[in-house]
Design an enzyme around this catalytic site. Structure first.
Site, PDB file in Angstrom:
ATOM      1  N   CYS A 105       0.798  -1.224   0.000  1.00 18.65           N
ATOM      2  CA  CYS A 105       0.000   0.000   0.000  1.00 18.65           C
ATOM      3  C   CYS A 105       0.834   1.280   0.000  1.00 18.65           C
ATOM      4  O   CYS A 105       0.272   2.375   0.003  1.00 18.65           O
ATOM      5  CB  CYS A 105      -0.964  -0.004   1.186  1.00 18.65           C
ATOM      6  SG  CYS A 105      -2.153  -1.357   1.094  1.00 18.65           S
ATOM      7  N   HIS A 125      -2.264   8.401   6.123  1.00 17.43           N
ATOM      8  CA  HIS A 125      -2.659   7.113   5.545  1.00 17.43           C
ATOM      9  C   HIS A 125      -4.107   6.839   5.941  1.00 17.43           C
ATOM     10  O   HIS A 125      -4.921   6.474   5.102  1.00 17.43           O
ATOM     11  CB  HIS A 125      -1.734   6.005   6.033  1.00 17.43           C
ATOM     12  CG  HIS A 125      -2.007   4.676   5.411  1.00 17.43           C
ATOM     13  ND1 HIS A 125      -1.795   4.426   4.073  1.00 17.43           N
ATOM     14  CD2 HIS A 125      -2.496   3.522   5.937  1.00 17.43           C
ATOM     15  CE1 HIS A 125      -2.137   3.175   3.798  1.00 17.43           C
ATOM     16  NE2 HIS A 125      -2.560   2.603   4.919  1.00 17.43           N
ATOM     17  N   GLU A 145      -0.066   5.701  13.277  1.00 16.41           N
ATOM     18  CA  GLU A 145       0.439   6.910  12.630  1.00 16.41           C
ATOM     19  C   GLU A 145       0.205   8.167  13.461  1.00 16.41           C
ATOM     20  O   GLU A 145       0.971   9.127  13.343  1.00 16.41           O
ATOM     21  CB  GLU A 145      -0.097   7.064  11.208  1.00 16.41           C
ATOM     22  CG  GLU A 145      -1.550   7.305  11.036  1.00 16.41           C
ATOM     23  CD  GLU A 145      -1.870   7.569   9.559  1.00 16.41           C
ATOM     24  OE1 GLU A 145      -1.095   8.270   8.881  1.00 16.41           O
ATOM     25  OE2 GLU A 145      -2.912   7.076   9.088  1.00 16.41           O
ATOM     26  N   LYS A 153      -9.231   8.652   2.429  1.00 18.27           N
ATOM     27  CA  LYS A 153      -9.797   7.305   2.332  1.00 18.27           C
ATOM     28  C   LYS A 153     -11.216   7.262   2.891  1.00 18.27           C
ATOM     29  O   LYS A 153     -11.982   6.352   2.582  1.00 18.27           O
ATOM     30  CB  LYS A 153      -8.906   6.299   3.060  1.00 18.27           C
ATOM     31  CG  LYS A 153      -7.565   6.040   2.391  1.00 18.27           C
ATOM     32  CD  LYS A 153      -6.784   4.977   3.121  1.00 18.27           C
ATOM     33  CE  LYS A 153      -5.420   4.723   2.493  1.00 18.27           C
ATOM     34  NZ  LYS A 153      -4.471   5.825   2.691  1.00 18.27           N
ATOM     35  N   HIS A 161      -9.838   2.744   0.053  1.00 20.56           N
ATOM     36  CA  HIS A 161      -8.410   2.385   0.058  1.00 20.56           C
ATOM     37  C   HIS A 161      -8.114   1.554  -1.184  1.00 20.56           C
ATOM     38  O   HIS A 161      -8.432   0.365  -1.245  1.00 20.56           O
ATOM     39  CB  HIS A 161      -8.095   1.599   1.324  1.00 20.56           C
ATOM     40  CG  HIS A 161      -6.632   1.341   1.539  1.00 20.56           C
ATOM     41  ND1 HIS A 161      -5.661   1.667   0.619  1.00 20.56           N
ATOM     42  CD2 HIS A 161      -5.966   0.776   2.593  1.00 20.56           C
ATOM     43  CE1 HIS A 161      -4.486   1.327   1.081  1.00 20.56           C
ATOM     44  NE2 HIS A 161      -4.638   0.783   2.271  1.00 20.56           N
ATOM     45  N   PHE A 205       1.189  -3.330   4.209  1.00 17.94           N
ATOM     46  CA  PHE A 205       1.448  -4.667   4.728  1.00 17.94           C
ATOM     47  C   PHE A 205       2.871  -5.074   4.340  1.00 17.94           C
ATOM     48  O   PHE A 205       3.344  -4.799   3.244  1.00 17.94           O
ATOM     49  CB  PHE A 205       0.462  -5.675   4.150  1.00 17.94           C
ATOM     50  CG  PHE A 205      -0.910  -5.600   4.755  1.00 17.94           C
ATOM     51  CD1 PHE A 205      -1.169  -4.808   5.857  1.00 17.94           C
ATOM     52  CD2 PHE A 205      -1.955  -6.345   4.217  1.00 17.94           C
ATOM     53  CE1 PHE A 205      -2.435  -4.749   6.417  1.00 17.94           C
ATOM     54  CE2 PHE A 205      -3.223  -6.295   4.772  1.00 17.94           C
ATOM     55  CZ  PHE A 205      -3.467  -5.499   5.871  1.00 17.94           C
TER      56      PHE A 205
END
Length: 422
Positions: A169, A309, A320, A341, A346, A405
């Site tokens: 991602c 993110h 984060e 998002k 996403h 990931f």
């Protein structure tokens, strides 16, 4: 002297409307494009919501042969490339194609095409041994993600460095970061850079169902993506592509190009910890932010806005938030943060480039896009997440981050053109 890299063109294919104008309208108005899945019957799945694009390739000049040859993600990439090149005003015939390169990021490659074609060659799963006679002649192009870079290179007549970046991602940010380095080192003068993913398919939904990463809030798709909210329970899968035309600053100035922003700094780190897990202290993301700021020659207090993110998973949002505090110190509490998002879902590897496009437009319009659906902030997420409604603000220096990931953590810093060219 280090060559400086600027953004001169933007192209976007995202949920809620095709093209930059529709994309920005959605974000600035705080509307959401998340809905119940329509691409296939989602009834067997735990999560049945997504952010889909109403995209009909033939309406964008793709003929039957190109539609047959290209996976949906490649189609999105080609259309966005056309918009970005046109927006840049770059005369492709007047520039050396060997000095023009391509980088395309993707997390999952041609998932849609492979999923569809497997159903055909396996007779909808009934054959233990697939029948190759039913495979289309271009199926190999779906199998290799490098076909995405090839399609973009063909669409833009680019004969310089051509690369696919796949780091989960963070692919969208890392693709841009790689393009910046190619220009800085002198391997190219222009890069067509971005990322694409069209993952809304049964196999993808099954993968994320298995680890419970996507939201089960199927009764309210429009409000299912809730980054930083106490009630968040997973992300909403999306799709899309964004392309940025990157140029060496001097060349862009000589041709009188409109310069959106300079990419001042970029860095990537990995936590070497867990495939899907994140340390709560956000140390790796904070380190990526620190290095990106150093490269841009900025201090933490110089940042005017953070594009987070903000996936909407409890683990990520806490991670984060800690990274922002660790890297920016007290300034983190004074810095607006938001997650798009919440509106466009996403789109895995594509989202980093889509978020950079959002940052570029936010700087141009002096508007911070909001975090939609944020009504009850998580106590541990105690920063200014610009809830519900967009906010007017002059943005000179913007930070965008990504988390993927595998432990990938990336950060990119953009600065306003007036500062760059003074």
């Amino acid at each position: 002297m280090r060559r400086r890299v600027v953004i001169t063109g933007v192209g976007v294919m995202a949920p809620g409307g095709i093209g930059v104008k529709n994309f920005w309208s959605l974000l600035s108005e705080g509307r959401t494009a998340t809905r119940g899945i329509t691409f296939f019957d989602p009834a067997p799945f735990r999560s049945r919501v997504a952010a889909e694009i109403d995209f009909f390739p033939e309406k964008h000049g793709l003929g039957p042969q190109k539609i047959r040859r290209m996976d949906r993600a490649a189609q999105l990439a080609v259309i966005a490339t056309r918009e970005a090149v046109a927006d840049s005003g770059l005369d492709l015939d007047a520039t050396d194609p060997h000095r023009r390169g391509v980088t395309v990021g993707s997390a999952v490659g041609a998932t849609t095409g492979l999923d569809q074609e497997y159903r055909v060659v396996s007779d909808d799963g009934r054959l233990g041994l697939v029948d190759h006679r039913y495979a289309p002649p271009h199926l190999y192009g779906h199998f290799v993600p490098s076909s995405f870079a090839a399609e973009v290179a063909w669409a833009s007549g680019s004969e310089g460095p051509s690369t696919v970046v796949s780091t989960g991602c963070t692919s969208g940010l890392d693709s841009l970061g790689h393009a910046v380095e190619l220009i800085r080192e002198g391997s190219a003068d222009v890069m067509i850079a971005g990322a694409t993913d069209a993952p809304i398919s049964p196999i993808t939904m099954a993968c994320f169902d298995a680890i419970k990463a996507t939201t089960p809030r199927n009764d309210d798709p429009a409000h299912a993506s809730r980054p930083f909210d106490r009630s968040r329970n997973g992300f909403v899968l999306g799709e899309g592509h964004a392309v940025l035309v990157l140029e060496e600053l001097g060349a862009a100035q000589r041709r009188g190009a409109r310069i959106y922003a300079e990419i001042g700094g970029y860095a990537s780190r990995c936590n070497a910890f867990h495939m899907t897990g994140l340390r709560p202290d956000g140390r790796e993301m904070a380190e990526a932010i620190r290095v990106a700021l150093d490269e841009a020659r900025l201090n933490p207090e110089d940042i005017d806005y953070i594009n987070a993110h903000g996936s909407g998973t409890k683990q990520n949002d806490r991670h984060e938030t800690a990274a922002f505090k660790r890297s920016l110190g007290d300034h983190a509490y004074r810095t607006p943060v938001s997650s798009i998002k919440s509106m466009v879902g996403h789109s895995l590897g594509a989202i980093g480039s889509i978020e950079i496009a959002a940052c570029v437009l936010a700087m141009a319009e002096s508007v911070i896009p909001p975090t939609a659906n944020l009504h009850d902030p998580e106590p541990e997420c105690d920063l200014d997440y610009v809830p519900i409604t967009a906010r007017e603000a002059r943005l000179d220096r913007v930070l965008s981050v990504g988390s993927g990931f595998g432990g990938f953590q990336s950060a990119m810093v953009l600065t306003r053109p007036e500062r760059n060219t003074a």
